[in-house]
Scaffold this motif. Structure first.
Motif, short mmCIF file in Angstrom:
data_model
loop_
_atom_site.label_atom_id
_atom_site.label_comp_id
_atom_site.label_asym_id
_atom_site.label_seq_id
_atom_site.Cartn_x
_atom_site.Cartn_y
_atom_site.Cartn_z
N ALA A 45 0.84 -1.20 0.00
CA ALA A 45 0.00 0.00 0.00
C ALA A 45 0.87 1.26 0.00
N ALA A 46 1.95 1.24 0.76
CA ALA A 46 2.84 2.40 0.82
C ALA A 46 3.46 2.71 -0.53
N HIS A 47 3.59 1.71 -1.35
CA HIS A 47 4.18 1.89 -2.68
C HIS A 47 3.14 1.97 -3.79
N GLY A 48 1.89 2.18 -3.39
CA GLY A 48 0.85 2.42 -4.38
C GLY A 48 0.38 1.21 -5.14
N LYS A 49 0.76 0.02 -4.71
CA LYS A 49 0.32 -1.21 -5.39
C LYS A 49 -1.13 -1.53 -5.08
N ILE A 50 -1.60 -1.04 -3.92
CA ILE A 50 -2.96 -1.25 -3.47
C ILE A 50 -3.27 -0.11 -2.50
N HIS A 51 -4.50 0.32 -2.43
CA HIS A 51 -4.87 1.38 -1.49
C HIS A 51 -4.85 0.82 -0.07
N PHE A 52 -4.36 1.62 0.88
CA PHE A 52 -4.24 1.16 2.27
C PHE A 52 -5.55 0.62 2.82
N ILE A 53 -6.64 1.36 2.64
CA ILE A 53 -7.94 0.94 3.18
C ILE A 53 -8.38 -0.38 2.55
N ILE A 54 -8.14 -0.54 1.27
CA ILE A 54 -8.49 -1.80 0.58
C ILE A 54 -7.67 -2.95 1.16
N ALA A 55 -6.38 -2.75 1.34
CA ALA A 55 -5.52 -3.80 1.92
C ALA A 55 -6.02 -4.16 3.31
N LEU A 56 -6.34 -3.16 4.12
CA LEU A 56 -6.83 -3.41 5.47
C LEU A 56 -8.16 -4.16 5.44
N LEU A 57 -9.09 -3.72 4.61
CA LEU A 57 -10.40 -4.39 4.52
C LEU A 57 -10.27 -5.83 4.03
N ILE A 58 -9.36 -6.07 3.09
CA ILE A 58 -9.14 -7.44 2.60
C ILE A 58 -8.65 -8.33 3.74
N THR A 59 -7.70 -7.83 4.53
CA THR A 59 -7.18 -8.65 5.63
C THR A 59 -8.22 -8.86 6.71
N ILE A 60 -9.06 -7.86 6.95
CA ILE A 60 -10.12 -8.03 7.95
C ILE A 60 -11.14 -9.06 7.47
N ALA A 61 -11.55 -8.94 6.20
CA ALA A 61 -12.52 -9.90 5.65
C ALA A 61 -11.95 -11.32 5.71
N ALA A 62 -10.69 -11.49 5.34
CA ALA A 62 -10.07 -12.81 5.38
C ALA A 62 -10.00 -13.33 6.82
N GLY A 63 -9.68 -12.45 7.76
CA GLY A 63 -9.61 -12.85 9.16
C GLY A 63 -10.95 -13.26 9.72
N VAL A 64 -11.98 -12.52 9.39
CA VAL A 64 -13.32 -12.85 9.89
C VAL A 64 -13.81 -14.15 9.26
N ILE A 65 -13.62 -14.32 7.98
CA ILE A 65 -14.06 -15.56 7.32
C ILE A 65 -13.29 -16.77 7.86
N GLY A 66 -11.99 -16.63 8.04
CA GLY A 66 -11.20 -17.71 8.64
C GLY A 66 -11.68 -18.03 10.05
N SER A 67 -12.03 -17.00 10.81
CA SER A 67 -12.56 -17.19 12.16
C SER A 67 -13.91 -17.88 12.13
N TRP A 68 -14.75 -17.52 11.16
CA TRP A 68 -16.06 -18.19 11.02
C TRP A 68 -15.88 -19.67 10.75
N ILE A 69 -14.93 -20.01 9.89
CA ILE A 69 -14.71 -21.42 9.55
C ILE A 69 -14.35 -22.22 10.80
N LEU A 70 -13.43 -21.69 11.60
CA LEU A 70 -13.05 -22.40 12.83
C LEU A 70 -14.20 -22.42 13.84
N TYR A 71 -14.96 -21.34 13.92
CA TYR A 71 -16.13 -21.30 14.80
C TYR A 71 -17.12 -22.41 14.40
N LEU A 72 -17.38 -22.51 13.11
CA LEU A 72 -18.33 -23.52 12.62
C LEU A 72 -17.80 -24.94 12.84
N LEU A 73 -16.49 -25.14 12.70
CA LEU A 73 -15.92 -26.45 13.01
C LEU A 73 -16.14 -26.78 14.48
N GLY A 74 -15.92 -25.83 15.35
CA GLY A 74 -16.17 -26.03 16.77
C GLY A 74 -17.64 -26.26 17.06
#
Length: 169
Positions: A45-74
């Motif tokens: 993001a710092a080098h303009g390859k991706i917008h900072f907010i987009i990078a952050l939102l992508i990582t948050i979405a991935a984190g929440v979905i990964g957390s949902w998968i483990l929650y559902l397994l439990g």
């Protein structure tokens, strides 16, 4: 997997690579730890390859979905797995019960705080599912914890982007 390979994935697949790698990390699968993946997204993001907010939102979405998968397994099979595990390792019962009691008492606040502790942050989803914690309360507290954690790491990569980028290249 080396940093060079990771950089190649980011170059070739961009945001999709960030999402997949962070998703796998939040599912507690072997690979790069968040301390490497997310700062690298910040560097991008710092080098303009991706917008900072987009990078952050992508990582948050991935984190929440990964957390949902483990929650559902439990939620679906965690109790069966836990019973088998405790039969095999009965000395672990006290430690596991202590963690379950904390989660029962603290509820969503316990999930939020756990999302800020390395190693615990990915594993807390399974006991939350086993305890059949309210899915929406779990999601909100988990998402808030994921957002704070990811902001720190993606933000660090963004702020230190020039120094890190020059070091990697």
């Amino acid at each position: 997997m080396s940093l060079d390979v990771l950089m190649q994935y980011f170059t070739q697949y961009g945001a999709v690579a960030i999402f997949v790698i962070v998703l796998l990390e939040y599912m507690n699968l072997p690979g790069f730890p968040a301390g490497v993946i997310m700062p690298l997204a910040g560097v991008w993001a710092a080098h303009g390859k991706i917008h900072f907010i987009i990078a952050l939102l992508i990582t948050i979405a991935a984190g929440v979905i990964g957390s949902w998968i483990l929650y559902l397994l439990g939620y679906k099979g965690g109790e069966i797995f836990l019973n088998r595990y405790l039969k095999k390792f009965p000395k672990q019962r006290e430690a596991i019960e202590k963690n379950f009691d904390m989660l029962r008492k603290k509820g969503p606040v316990g999930v939020f705080v756990s999302k800020l502790i390395p190693m615990v942050r990915t594993l807390i989803s399974i006991p939350a599912g086993v305890l059949k914690m309210n899915f929406w309360q779990y999601t909100v507290s988990s998402a808030l914890g994921v957002a704070v954690w990811n902001l720190i790491f993606v933000g660090a990569g963004y702020i230190l982007g020039d120094a890190v980028f020059q070091y990697l290249m």
